[in-house]
Design an enzyme around this catalytic site. Structure first.
Site, PDB file in Angstrom:
ATOM      1  N   THR A  11       0.828  -1.214   0.000  1.00 57.86           N
ATOM      2  CA  THR A  11       0.000   0.000   0.000  1.00 57.86           C
ATOM      3  C   THR A  11       0.861   1.262   0.000  1.00 57.86           C
ATOM      4  OG1 THR A  11      -1.698  -1.191   1.227  1.00 57.86           O
ATOM      5  CG2 THR A  11      -1.834   1.206   1.255  1.00 57.86           C
ATOM      6  N   VAL A 127       4.834   7.493  12.425  1.00 65.23           N
ATOM      7  CA  VAL A 127       3.865   7.875  13.465  1.00 65.23           C
ATOM      8  C   VAL A 127       2.843   8.831  12.854  1.00 65.23           C
ATOM      9  CG1 VAL A 127       3.534   8.998  15.702  1.00 65.23           C
ATOM     10  CG2 VAL A 127       5.602   7.664  15.278  1.00 65.23           C
ATOM     11  N   LYS A 200       4.382   3.308  18.264  1.00 65.06           N
ATOM     12  CA  LYS A 200       4.337   4.732  17.928  1.00 65.06           C
ATOM     13  C   LYS A 200       4.567   5.607  19.158  1.00 65.06           C
ATOM     14  CE  LYS A 200       1.453   3.903  13.889  1.00 65.06           C
ATOM     15  NZ  LYS A 200       0.066   3.684  13.440  1.00 65.06           N
TER      16      LYS A 200
HETATM   17  N1  HSE Z   1      -2.045  -0.088  10.864  1.00 64.41           N
HETATM   18  C1  HSE Z   1      -1.671   1.266  11.104  1.00 64.41           C
HETATM   19  C2  HSE Z   1      -2.884   2.028  11.602  1.00 64.41           C
HETATM   20  C3  HSE Z   1      -1.142   1.865   9.833  1.00 64.41           C
HETATM   21  O1  HSE Z   1      -3.998   1.536  11.459  1.00 64.41           O
HETATM   22  O2  HSE Z   1      -2.734   3.112  12.168  1.00 64.41           O
HETATM   23  C4  HSE Z   1      -0.491   3.203   9.997  1.00 64.41           C
HETATM   24  O3  HSE Z   1       0.639   3.142  10.806  1.00 64.41           O
END
Ligand code: HSE
Length: 399
Positions: A11, A127, A200
């Site tokens: 993606t 992040v 994060k």
């Molecule tokens: N899987 C992560 C989310 C993607 O849903 O925030 C972005 O870091």
């Protein structure tokens, strides 16, 4: 001319190619030179993609190509991505990534290697997806001692919670929607169980407090135990449920961090953050509170942050950006259980017992069970007392 190689055509990798193509002239105008996508590394072929002719399968072609200036790593995970990142940095190439797991777990070592090789390792997209947040913390808030950071850091879980409450969609269906929109991790357990938000908040804390916070040191709860009953009950009383990552610097300088679902009052600016959107609130000792808001996941928003880092790496080819943090030190870590906090509880224990255990509680609803918010006290104390009420639901409360 800046030559770029993208590792991983998922993606985000596909989004990077699209943004470089779509905004190529504009980017060249701003940078003063063209940015050319020269290779895409993937184990698959993409014969139907307009970028299919750029696909290669051998990383050493990138590693050994002196024309490649910037390597964009969008493979994800901390195995192959870690090896290729080390090799790219060691070969003197700037590396830009959206890979939060790699930065959270191996960021300190990779930044050290980048320093030794006089190249940049940049990760704004790791992040908050498309939200500019890491660079503002390092630059615009550089005059502050950061006291606290918290945020809605996972788009998938925020999307699921929003869809369940406002569209009556089941958990499974909302997760499938998030996957089809490209928000979720390859293994969505990382989203649902809170690991992604944990990585994060670790990266945010590393940068804000200048010391490594390893993910395994951060107590992490996800959203899978939240009952829809509690979400709707608290909504009626003016609260929203959001998964937050939070890191707090105590007066002794120790940093306490955790990830957990929280009740947020509807008047708080984060309460309205819905769907895939993320928000990060930073409290500094000069600026007060600032909040960053925007799309936290998705192809083009994440690519927006990645490509901005490519441009920044190109601008800092000779004088690299100094980014780094001190190694983890258990003595510098605070205890998140000691943080003062209110808890939301739903219990069948009865009003008299609730008032005995938590005098001064705020009662949100009362029928066969009572839903309440306890007074503020050290979390461990609140948990200890709450155990005596045998709660059927328990959540943290922000503020
Ligand atoms: N899987 C992560 C989310 C993607 O849903 O925030 C972005 O870091």
């Amino acid at each position: 001319m800046i030559n770029v190689a993208v590792l991983g055509f998922g993606t985000v990798g596909a989004g990077v190619a699209e943004v470089l193509e779509k905004n190529g002239a504009l980017i060249a105008g701003r940078l003063g030179e063209d940015v050319r996508l020269k290779y895409i590394l993937d184990i698959r072929d993409f014969p139907d993609s307009p970028f299919g002719h750029l696909v290669i399968h051998d990383f050493s072609l990138i590693e050994q190509d002196p024309e490649i200036d910037v390597v964009v790593e969008t493979i994800g995970g901390a195995s192959v991505a870690w090896e290729y990142t080390r090799r790219a940095l060691a070969a003197g190439k700037h590396v830009v990534t959206s890979n939060k797991e790699l930065v959270a777990v191996h960021g300190a070592g990779l930044l050290q290697l980048a320093r030794e090789k006089n190249v940049n390792y940049l990760f704004e997209a790791a992040v908050g997806g498309g939200i500019p947040v890491l660079r503002p913390i390092q630059q615009c808030l550089a005059a502050n001692e950061i006291e606290e950071i918290y945020g809605i850091l996972n788009g998938t879980t925020n999307y699921i919670l929003t869809r369940m409450v406002h569209a009556g969609v089941s958990f499974g269906e909302a997760l499938r929607e998030a996957q089809s929109l490209g928000y979720a991790e390859q293994d969505p357990t990382a989203d649902v169980a809170g690991y992604d938000a944990c990585r994060k908040i670790c990266i945010l804390a590393d940068l804000a407090f200048g010391r490594e916070l390893p993910p395994e040191q951060v107590p992490t709860e996800g959203i899978s135990d939240i009952a829809l009953e509690d979400v709707t009950l608290v909504e009626r009383a003016g609260w929203r449920v959001k998964l937050l990552g939070r890191a707090v610097r105590g007066v002794d300088g120790r940093v306490s961090a955790y990830v957990a679902p929280h009740l947020i009052h509807e008047r708080h600016p984060m309460a309205g953050v819905a769907d895939v959107f993320n928000a990060v609130l930073v409290r500094g000792n000069a600026v007060g509170e600032v909040m960053f808001y925007g799309p936290g996941a998705g192809k083009l928003p994440t690519a927006s942050a990645v490509v901005a880092d490519v441009i920044d790496a190109a601008r800092h080819r000779t004088k690299r950006k100094e980014i780094g943090w001190a190694p983890w030190d258990a003595a510098a870590a605070g205890d998140p259980q000691a943080l003062p906090m209110r808890l939301y509880l739903r219990t069948a224990a009865g009003r008299a017992r609730v008032e005995e255990v938590f005098p001064g509680s705020e009662i949100l609803a009362e029928a066969e069970e009572i839903a309440l918010i306890t007074p503020r006290m050290a979390r461990c104390e609140a948990e200890k007392r709450a155990a005596g009420l045998r709660p059927c639901a328990k959540l943290c409360v922000l503020g």
